[in-house]
Design an enzyme around this catalytic site. Structure first.
Site, PDB file in Angstrom:
ATOM      1  N   GLY A 169       0.837  -1.193   0.000  1.00  0.00           N
ATOM      2  CA  GLY A 169       0.000   0.000   0.000  1.00  0.00           C
ATOM      3  C   GLY A 169       0.873   1.244   0.000  1.00  0.00           C
ATOM      4  N   GLY A 170       0.312   2.312   0.563  1.00  0.00           N
ATOM      5  CA  GLY A 170       1.046   3.586   0.593  1.00  0.00           C
ATOM      6  C   GLY A 170       2.362   3.472   1.337  1.00  0.00           C
ATOM      7  N   GLY A 404      24.633  11.255 -30.005  1.00  0.00           N
ATOM      8  CA  GLY A 404      24.190  11.936 -28.784  1.00  0.00           C
ATOM      9  C   GLY A 404      24.655  11.211 -27.540  1.00  0.00           C
ATOM     10  N   ALA A 405      24.786   9.890 -27.656  1.00  0.00           N
ATOM     11  CA  ALA A 405      25.207   9.108 -26.493  1.00  0.00           C
ATOM     12  C   ALA A 405      26.628   9.487 -26.074  1.00  0.00           C
ATOM     13  CB  ALA A 405      25.102   7.622 -26.789  1.00  0.00           C
TER      14      ALA A 405
HETATM   15  C1  HXC Z   1      -2.973  -4.134  12.713  1.00  0.00           C
HETATM   16  C2  HXC Z   1      -2.048  -6.042  11.886  1.00  0.00           C
HETATM   17  C3  HXC Z   1      -1.889  -5.435  10.618  1.00  0.00           C
HETATM   18  C4  HXC Z   1      -2.320  -4.094  10.458  1.00  0.00           C
HETATM   19  C5  HXC Z   1      -1.121  -7.436  10.497  1.00  0.00           C
HETATM   20  N1  HXC Z   1      -1.568  -7.279  11.752  1.00  0.00           N
HETATM   21  N2  HXC Z   1      -1.322  -6.322   9.768  1.00  0.00           N
HETATM   22  N3  HXC Z   1      -2.581  -5.395  12.917  1.00  0.00           N
HETATM   23  N4  HXC Z   1      -2.859  -3.482  11.546  1.00  0.00           N
HETATM   24  N5  HXC Z   1      -2.190  -3.458   9.292  1.00  0.00           N
HETATM   25  C6  HXC Z   1      -1.497  -8.257  12.810  1.00  0.00           C
HETATM   26  C7  HXC Z   1      -2.421  -9.438  12.609  1.00  0.00           C
HETATM   27  O1  HXC Z   1      -3.691  -9.145  13.099  1.00  0.00           O
HETATM   28  C8  HXC Z   1      -1.723 -10.519  13.416  1.00  0.00           C
HETATM   29  O2  HXC Z   1      -2.006 -10.302  14.773  1.00  0.00           O
HETATM   30  C9  HXC Z   1      -0.265 -10.192  13.232  1.00  0.00           C
HETATM   31  O3  HXC Z   1      -0.212  -8.825  12.827  1.00  0.00           O
HETATM   32  C10 HXC Z   1       0.399 -11.029  12.166  1.00  0.00           C
HETATM   33  O4  HXC Z   1      -0.395 -11.011  11.006  1.00  0.00           O
HETATM   34  P1  HXC Z   1      -0.752 -12.340  10.208  1.00  0.00           P
HETATM   35  O5  HXC Z   1      -1.835 -11.977   9.289  1.00  0.00           O
HETATM   36  O6  HXC Z   1      -0.965 -13.454  11.142  1.00  0.00           O
HETATM   37  O7  HXC Z   1       0.605 -12.581   9.443  1.00  0.00           O
HETATM   38  P2  HXC Z   1       0.818 -13.142   7.991  1.00  0.00           P
HETATM   39  O8  HXC Z   1      -0.036 -14.341   7.766  1.00  0.00           O
HETATM   40  O9  HXC Z   1       2.284 -13.278   7.821  1.00  0.00           O
HETATM   41  O10 HXC Z   1       0.295 -11.999   7.009  1.00  0.00           O
HETATM   42  C11 HXC Z   1       0.937 -10.758   6.943  1.00  0.00           C
HETATM   43  C12 HXC Z   1       0.080  -9.728   6.151  1.00  0.00           C
HETATM   44  C13 HXC Z   1      -1.351  -9.720   6.742  1.00  0.00           C
HETATM   45  C14 HXC Z   1       0.020 -10.197   4.698  1.00  0.00           C
HETATM   46  C15 HXC Z   1       0.789  -8.412   6.230  1.00  0.00           C
HETATM   47  O11 HXC Z   1      -1.251  -9.554   8.156  1.00  0.00           O
HETATM   48  C16 HXC Z   1      -2.160  -8.607   6.200  1.00  0.00           C
HETATM   49  O12 HXC Z   1      -2.704  -8.714   5.095  1.00  0.00           O
HETATM   50  N6  HXC Z   1      -2.332  -7.554   6.999  1.00  0.00           N
HETATM   51  C17 HXC Z   1      -3.168  -6.456   6.621  1.00  0.00           C
HETATM   52  C18 HXC Z   1      -2.489  -5.631   5.596  1.00  0.00           C
HETATM   53  C19 HXC Z   1      -3.254  -4.379   5.297  1.00  0.00           C
HETATM   54  O13 HXC Z   1      -4.337  -4.442   4.711  1.00  0.00           O
HETATM   55  N7  HXC Z   1      -2.762  -3.256   5.806  1.00  0.00           N
HETATM   56  C20 HXC Z   1      -3.329  -1.994   5.613  1.00  0.00           C
HETATM   57  C21 HXC Z   1      -2.958  -1.603   4.242  1.00  0.00           C
HETATM   58  S1  HXC Z   1      -3.308   0.043   3.895  1.00  0.00           S
HETATM   59  P3  HXC Z   1      -1.970 -11.478  15.850  1.00  0.00           P
HETATM   60  O14 HXC Z   1      -2.420 -10.848  17.115  1.00  0.00           O
HETATM   61  O15 HXC Z   1      -2.898 -12.525  15.344  1.00  0.00           O
HETATM   62  O16 HXC Z   1      -0.565 -11.954  15.927  1.00  0.00           O
HETATM   63  C22 HXC Z   1      -1.934   0.808   4.277  1.00  0.00           C
HETATM   64  C23 HXC Z   1      -1.989   2.192   3.882  1.00  0.00           C
HETATM   65  C24 HXC Z   1      -0.743   2.901   4.179  1.00  0.00           C
HETATM   66  O17 HXC Z   1      -1.038   0.304   4.792  1.00  0.00           O
HETATM   67  C25 HXC Z   1      -0.981   4.254   3.613  1.00  0.00           C
HETATM   68  C26 HXC Z   1       0.157   5.145   3.750  1.00  0.00           C
HETATM   69  C27 HXC Z   1      -0.146   6.424   3.030  1.00  0.00           C
END
Ligand code: HXC
Length: 510
Positions: A169-170, A404-405
């Site tokens: 993402g971002g 040019g290169a």
């Molecule tokens: C809070 C999160 C989290 C998040 C993971 N966790 N991502 N908690 N906010 N963004 C937590 C999970 O709940 C889990 O907690 C632990 O971290 C490990 O995650 P798992 O899913 O068990 O790990 P894994 O299977 O390795 O998968 C990793 C992952 C997945 C692919 C990153 O966790 C995931 O898809 N997370 C969400 C990603 C996402 O959508 N993020 C927001 C994107 S938008 P527990 O307690 O069970 O251990 C964004 C915008 C940024 O980021 C913008 C900037 C401008």
């Protein structure tokens, strides 16, 4: 008193455990080290000073009030690499998936701001699920503040991103702004939108690895500057890499002791260029034979292979090397190679690193693909970067420097300081055959005549002496003496001092 001190130790032990042993085991199970283990490898033994170990998030939504972990998913502070200070933030995937909260962002900002004030690099180790979902917009604000600080620090202190887990993402835009991105094969990925969204929107089916794995970015997109086998290799190589860089834009790069004589001759270079002008040879052989002890840290090895860029040393002093690679696309300049080299040249210029350019370029790559995708603007980036650079610039033309290169590749005309050519150099508007077919179009059907005229054109122009007669080449040098001639030039240029006209900033064709 003793009890209070003991309590501190206990609190520290809790913080050091991050998200707990089960999650640490899971991290290891994926082939990844923890945030702290990574810092231990990165920094000199016992040099790490941690800050904000007890910072916690302030979110109360979704029962987060009961789930606070000291440190809040990122380990921050400073330490030394071979005795030189560097700042670090290392995201801890065992705590809320390393996701970025408001407090987590503030910790990162604290080290970044201090790094700029004291003039020391920032190394960001990224391993995060992105924005802390429970915190919503506060997390987005945190990201934006990090982006801003990345931009303000750009060109002031080196910023390095190690992507050692998810970065999606971002969140990708912080690494994207930094100077270099290194990734780890099989355990890291970067993408703006993940495989599920891609499938829904474009109906393409891709895995995380295909979409944004280390080799995807190191080889296809050029987003990453290197891909390493595992965490340990990545961090050990990062230590080696940091030794090439100055701490800030106010410093010169460090000088390392070298046992390699500056005037070392290498007679194998006298036969490096093949007899036929269309036969390739490996430019990396030349680079390795010229640099101190053959030590070359290549950047972007797997991307735009027709251009080689990277760091080495001459008489112990860091240099940036830019070189055409005749083995790939005959060394032509195209969009990717121009972008790759332009960014490298600008980094060197930001951080006072002299540039050595090795030229063997038959021109720009022709074709609709290149034109439609803007080779005009992208090629201009490299021209712009070389022209504006005020660091010492030494150029060696080994063979072709056409059209040019020739101008673009750090020629005299865009402030090359010392421009050498080997006797095998051909500095001309284009290759002899092409030139003859244009000038003597009426003879195209007559193979004998064309061959004769080509020979004549070659005799007149396929050499470095026309350019040398005009002073565009400072000297025609023996290939075996190249290292010595470059070392002397760089020694002479040590006190070079030129300034570009005052401006708010330039307007490089982005
Ligand atoms: C809070 C999160 C989290 C998040 C993971 N966790 N991502 N908690 N906010 N963004 C937590 C999970 O709940 C889990 O907690 C632990 O971290 C490990 O995650 P798992 O899913 O068990 O790990 P894994 O299977 O390795 O998968 C990793 C992952 C997945 C692919 C990153 O966790 C995931 O898809 N997370 C969400 C990603 C996402 O959508 N993020 C927001 C994107 S938008 P527990 O307690 O069970 O251990 C964004 C915008 C940024 O980021 C913008 C900037 C401008």
């Amino acid at each position: 008193m003793r009890k209070i001190i003991q309590k501190l130790d206990e609190k520290r032990a809790v913080a050091r455990l991050g998200g707990g042993q089960t999650r640490i085991d899971a991290q290891h199970g994926k082939g990844k080290l923890t945030a702290r283990e990574r810092i231990d490898i990165l920094f000199d033994e016992d040099s790490f000073e941690e800050w904000d170990m007890f910072v916690e998030h302030r979110c109360e939504d979704f029962d987060m009030g009961e789930a606070r972990v000291p440190g809040d998913g990122v380990v921050t502070g400073y330490g030394t690499i071979n005795g030189r200070p560097m700042f670090v933030y290392s995201q801890d995937f065992t705590v809320f998936g390393g996701s970025l909260s408001e407090s987590h962002a503030k910790k990162i900002l604290k080290v970044m701001e201090k790094a700029v004030q004291v003039g020391a690099p920032v190394i960001g180790i990224n391993d995060s699920g992105g924005a802390r979902i429970q915190e919503g917009v506060a997390s987005l604000a945190g990201y934006a503040e990090v982006f801003l600080q990345n931009v303000l620090a750009s060109g002031v202190v080196p910023q390095i991103s190690m992507v050692m887990g998810p970065c999606a993402g971002g969140a990708v835009y912080s690494p994207a702004i930094t100077d270099f991105i290194f990734m780890v094969k099989d355990t890291s990925y970067m993408f703006v939108t993940g495989p599920d969204v891609v499938k829904a929107v474009t109906h393409e089916t891709v895995t995380q690895e295909q979409l944004g794995g280390a080799m995807t970015h190191a080889g296809k997109s050029g987003v990453a500057d290197g891909a390493f086998e595992n965490d340990v290799e990545a961090l050990v190589q990062l230590r080696r890499f940091m030794d090439f860089l100055p701490l800030s834009n106010k410093e010169k790069p460090p000088v390392m002791p070298s046992a390699d004589p500056p005037d070392r001759e290498d007679f194998s270079l006298d036969t490096l260029i093949p007899d036929s002008p269309n036969k390739p040879y490996d430019m990396k052989e030349l680079i390795q034979k010229i640099l101190d002890e053959g030590d070359f840290f290549e950047i972007g090895e797997h991307f735009a292979k027709n251009m080689i860029v990277g760091f080495g040393r001459m008489e112990g002093q860091t240099v940036g090397v830019v070189a055409n690679q005749p083995m790939v696309l005959a060394g032509c300049l195209d969009i990717d190679s121009s972008r790759k080299a332009a960014r490298f040249v600008r980094f060197c210029d930001c951080f006072n690193i002299p540039i050595i350019t090795f030229v063997d370029v038959p021109g720009f790559l022709p074709g609709t693909n290149q034109e439609y995708n803007g080779i005009i603007k992208h090629g201009a980036k490299l021209l712009f970067a070389f022209a504006e650079a005020t660091v010492p610039k030494v150029t060696v033309i080994t063979r072709k420097a056409y059209g040019g290169a020739y101008d673009v590749m750090s020629s005299k005309h865009i402030r090359g300081d010392v421009n050498f050519a080997w006797p095998t150099a051909e500095i001309a508007v284009m290759g002899a055959r092409g030139a003859v077919e244009i000038i003597f179009r009426q003879d195209i059907g007559d193979a004998e005549k064309i061959a004769e005229r080509t020979k004549d054109y070659e005799a007149r122009f396929a050499n470095p002496f026309r350019a040398a007669a005009l002073g565009f080449i400072d000297d025609v040098i023996m290939p075996h003496a190249t290292r010595g001639r470059i070392c002397r030039s760089l020694a002479m240029l040590k006190s070079k001092d030129i300034k570009n006209p005052w401006k708010k900033h330039d307007n490089i064709p982005l």
